[in-house]
Motif scaffolding. Sequence first.
Motif, short mmCIF file in Angstrom:
data_model
loop_
_atom_site.label_atom_id
_atom_site.label_comp_id
_atom_site.label_asym_id
_atom_site.label_seq_id
_atom_site.Cartn_x
_atom_site.Cartn_y
_atom_site.Cartn_z
N CYS A 145 8.21 2.95 -1.04
CA CYS A 145 7.93 3.01 0.40
C CYS A 145 6.46 3.08 0.78
CB CYS A 145 8.65 4.20 1.02
SG CYS A 145 10.46 4.13 0.84
N VAL A 146 5.61 3.55 -0.09
CA VAL A 146 4.21 3.77 0.29
C VAL A 146 3.34 2.69 -0.34
CG1 VAL A 146 2.29 5.39 0.24
CG2 VAL A 146 4.62 6.24 0.52
N ASP A 147 2.57 2.03 0.51
CA ASP A 147 1.65 0.98 0.05
C ASP A 147 0.62 1.59 -0.89
OD1 ASP A 147 0.21 -1.32 -0.26
OD2 ASP A 147 -0.43 -1.47 1.83
N GLU A 160 -4.17 4.81 5.83
CA GLU A 160 -4.26 5.96 6.73
C GLU A 160 -3.95 7.24 5.95
OE1 GLU A 160 -1.48 5.21 9.86
OE2 GLU A 160 -2.22 3.20 10.20
N SER A 161 -4.36 8.35 6.50
CA SER A 161 -4.11 9.63 5.82
C SER A 161 -2.66 10.09 5.99
CB SER A 161 -5.06 10.70 6.35
OG SER A 161 -4.85 10.91 7.74
N GLU A 162 -1.97 9.54 6.99
CA GLU A 162 -0.57 9.91 7.22
C GLU A 162 0.32 8.68 7.08
OE1 GLU A 162 0.08 12.13 10.77
OE2 GLU A 162 -1.67 13.40 10.45
N LEU A 163 1.61 8.92 6.85
CA LEU A 163 2.55 7.82 6.72
C LEU A 163 2.72 7.14 8.06
CD1 LEU A 163 5.31 9.58 4.60
CD2 LEU A 163 3.59 7.98 3.79
N ASN A 164 2.87 5.81 8.03
CA ASN A 164 3.16 5.10 9.27
C ASN A 164 4.66 5.13 9.55
OD1 ASN A 164 4.44 2.89 7.93
ND2 ASN A 164 2.44 1.99 7.51
N MET A 165 5.08 4.59 10.68
CA MET A 165 6.48 4.66 11.08
C MET A 165 7.40 3.96 10.07
SD MET A 165 8.18 3.55 14.68
CE MET A 165 7.67 4.92 15.67
#
Length: 73
Positions: free
Chosen positions: A46-48, A53-58
Amino acid sequence: MVYPDSFGCVSIIHVIMEQIFGMAEKEMEYRVELFNKMTQTCFKKCVDERYKESELNMGENSCIDRCVSKYWQ
């Protein structure tokens, strides 16, 4: 460790307690292994790899929610 009582017999309570603690230890090991596997799998899925960014996107949040829910069903 099991100790004999005053009559030289092994107390059944000690034996049962050892079994309970042994089962609890195995359960904890299983849950830690499951958590680690879930974390690694969902993160990779799930995570690129290029952190933008410092936080996960939607989209990453949604993906992680779905991935984690599969492990807990």
